[in-house]
Design a protein around this motif. Structure first.
Motif, short mmCIF file in Angstrom:
data_model
loop_
_atom_site.label_atom_id
_atom_site.label_comp_id
_atom_site.label_asym_id
_atom_site.label_seq_id
_atom_site.Cartn_x
_atom_site.Cartn_y
_atom_site.Cartn_z
N ALA A 1 5.13 -19.50 5.16
CA ALA A 1 3.90 -20.04 5.75
C ALA A 1 2.71 -19.09 5.58
O ALA A 1 1.56 -19.48 5.83
N ALA A 2 2.95 -17.86 5.21
CA ALA A 2 1.86 -16.87 5.11
C ALA A 2 1.08 -17.04 3.81
O ALA A 2 1.65 -17.34 2.76
N ASP A 3 -0.23 -16.88 3.92
CA ASP A 3 -1.07 -16.83 2.73
C ASP A 3 -1.07 -15.42 2.13
O ASP A 3 -1.15 -15.26 0.91
N VAL A 4 -1.00 -14.43 3.01
CA VAL A 4 -1.06 -13.03 2.58
C VAL A 4 0.01 -12.24 3.34
O VAL A 4 0.13 -12.36 4.55
N ILE A 5 0.76 -11.43 2.60
CA ILE A 5 1.73 -10.51 3.21
C ILE A 5 1.29 -9.10 2.85
O ILE A 5 1.17 -8.75 1.67
N LEU A 6 1.03 -8.29 3.88
CA LEU A 6 0.60 -6.91 3.68
C LEU A 6 1.75 -5.97 4.04
O LEU A 6 2.33 -6.09 5.12
N ILE A 7 2.07 -5.03 3.14
CA ILE A 7 3.21 -4.14 3.34
C ILE A 7 2.73 -2.71 3.51
O ILE A 7 2.06 -2.15 2.63
N ASP A 8 3.09 -2.11 4.64
CA ASP A 8 2.82 -0.70 4.90
C ASP A 8 4.06 0.10 4.52
O ASP A 8 5.19 -0.31 4.79
N THR A 9 3.84 1.26 3.88
CA THR A 9 4.97 2.07 3.42
C THR A 9 4.86 3.49 3.96
O THR A 9 3.80 3.94 4.40
N THR A 10 5.95 4.18 3.91
CA THR A 10 5.99 5.58 4.33
C THR A 10 5.23 6.45 3.35
O THR A 10 5.34 6.27 2.13
N ALA B 1 5.80 -7.42 -5.35
CA ALA B 1 4.40 -7.41 -4.93
C ALA B 1 3.47 -7.80 -6.06
O ALA B 1 3.65 -7.39 -7.21
N ASP B 2 2.47 -8.61 -5.72
CA ASP B 2 1.44 -8.97 -6.69
C ASP B 2 0.51 -7.79 -6.94
O ASP B 2 0.00 -7.61 -8.04
N GLU B 3 0.27 -7.01 -5.90
CA GLU B 3 -0.61 -5.85 -6.01
C GLU B 3 0.05 -4.67 -5.29
O GLU B 3 0.57 -4.83 -4.20
N VAL B 4 -0.02 -3.51 -5.92
CA VAL B 4 0.44 -2.28 -5.28
C VAL B 4 -0.74 -1.31 -5.31
O VAL B 4 -1.14 -0.83 -6.37
N PHE C 1 0.85 -1.19 0.00
CA PHE C 1 0.00 0.00 0.00
C PHE C 1 0.89 1.24 0.00
O PHE C 1 1.77 1.38 0.85
N VAL C 2 0.64 2.13 -0.97
CA VAL C 2 1.45 3.33 -1.12
C VAL C 2 0.52 4.54 -1.20
O VAL C 2 -0.69 4.40 -1.41
N GLY C 3 1.10 5.73 -1.07
CA GLY C 3 0.30 6.94 -1.21
C GLY C 3 0.85 8.07 -0.38
O GLY C 3 1.82 7.91 0.37
N PRO C 4 0.26 9.24 -0.50
CA PRO C 4 0.69 10.39 0.31
C PRO C 4 0.41 10.16 1.79
O PRO C 4 -0.28 9.20 2.16
#
Length: 364
Positions: free
Chosen positions: A246-255, A277-280, A174-177
């Motif tokens: 082992a994770a089904d989903v990895i969620l990434i938080d960004t600055t 990433a599969d999705e941004v 997940f990206v953004g201002p």
């Protein structure tokens, strides 16, 4: 010279009155804007006033041009009258505006779209497409017009569910201002994946500049009992992703990044490339500035954003930003959020529902 004044709501109507009374050879002496109707100025409306006189032979008539064998007018008054004559003729020949040609129900809906902050060109295009698809009889039925326009709006709002990875964990960044709600959105999704879908979830953050943001996400992670790790470099990101088998989903938080900060956007791109990433998801607020959001869509697309997530729908005054944002981007809309409650106030984006919101209809 017996001059007379003619007033009407439009220039064309005033000109028609002059021609009807004095004939096509009438001389236009003056045109001006004025107000008519009302009482002591209350309730009056804007209009046009034309001062004209019958053709006396020494002044130019309303229509036509000076004959080729006649001398051009020499005095300043005659020159001004000639210029006014040309202007009036041009106005009389000018086709009616698109707004004047629209049926009342379509013009009403067009004005509503503008009030919802839908961009003017897009609003006009939607209305004109709707008009082309309806018969004259259907155009008299406001419900039928609304239904067709709603379909048109919904068709413009491209949506997509999260893409499934072919193998291994699904990596979603997940990206953004700053201030658009990335961290809260990630917490909501993590809870939904873990509790509702019974997925194994892992959280990663690179937002180490803001201690409060890390603490907030860590608090959410503890509550829903999922692991969280902060990474400081693209190399560490790559290593952490590979270790989370082992994770089904990895969620990434960004600055949060400013769309105008090319250096920091480049640094963020290096983290995303390492994560593969599969999705941004570009996260944008429904309460955001139109121009700033459009710029964010453009700049974050350059570093790989391929989904849109719209937050704070519950705080928005208008909803045209939804349509403008999707129209400006090649990426579909994936999620919308509408409150602060975790995990409840998030849902996959639904084009029909958003179209209803834009049209100000009661949600079903």
């Amino acid at each position: 010279m017996n001059a007379k004044n003619y007033k009407a709501a439009t220039m064309a109507e005033a000109l028609a009155a002059v021609k009807g009374d004095l004939g096509r050879d009438a001389v236009i002496l003056r045109t001006r804007r004025c107000r008519i109707g009302g009482w002591m100025g209350i309730g009056s409306r804007r209009a046009w006033e034309i001062t004209a006189a019958p053709h006396s032979g020494d002044l130019a008539p309303l229509t036509g041009v000076y004959a080729s064998d006649a001398p051009a007018p020499a005095g300043p008054l005659e020159g001004q009258i000639a210029e006014i004559k040309i202007l009036v003729e041009q106005l009389a020949r000018r086709p009616a505006s698109a707004a004047a040609q629209r049926p009342l129900v379509l013009q009403k809906l067009h004005d509503h779209l503008l009030a919802q902050d839908v961009e003017a060109a897009l609003a006009a295009e939607l209305i004109d497409q709707t008009a082309r698809d309806l018969t004259g009889q259907q155009m008299q039925d406001e419900s039928a017009v609304r239904t067709e326009l709603r379909k048109r709006i919904a068709a413009r709002i491209r949506t997509a569910p999260p893409a499934e990875s072919a193998a291994g964990p699904r990596v979603i960044a997940f990206v953004g201002p700053t201030g658009v709600g990335k961290t809260t959105t990630i917490a909501k999704l993590a809870a939904n994946f873990k509790i509702a879908q019974h997925k194994s979830v892992s959280l990663i953050t690179i937002d180490t500049y803001r201690i409060a943001a890390v603490d907030q996400l860590k608090t959410y992670a503890d509550i829903i009992e999922v692991p969280i790790q902060a990474v400081l470099s693209p190399t560490e990101m790559r290593r952490t992703i590979k270790a989370a088998t082992a994770a089904d989903v990895i969620l990434i938080d960004t600055t949060g990044r400013s769309p105008g900060d090319q250096l920091r956007l480049g640094q963020l791109r290096s983290f995303l490339d390492a994560a593969e990433a599969d999705e941004v998801h570009l996260v944008a607020s429904a309460t955001g500035n139109q121009a700033a959001t459009r710029r964010a869509v453009e700049k974050f697309a350059q570093i790989g954003a391929n989904r849109l997530t719209l937050t704070k729908l519950d705080e928005a005054v208008t909803y045209g930003l939804v349509l403008n944002m999707v129209e400006a981007s090649k990426a579909p809309l994936s999620y919308t959020t509408f409150g602060q409650e975790v995990p409840d106030d998030i849902a996959p984006a639904k084009a029909d529902r958003l179209a209803q919101m834009i049209l100000g209809e009661v949600l079903s």
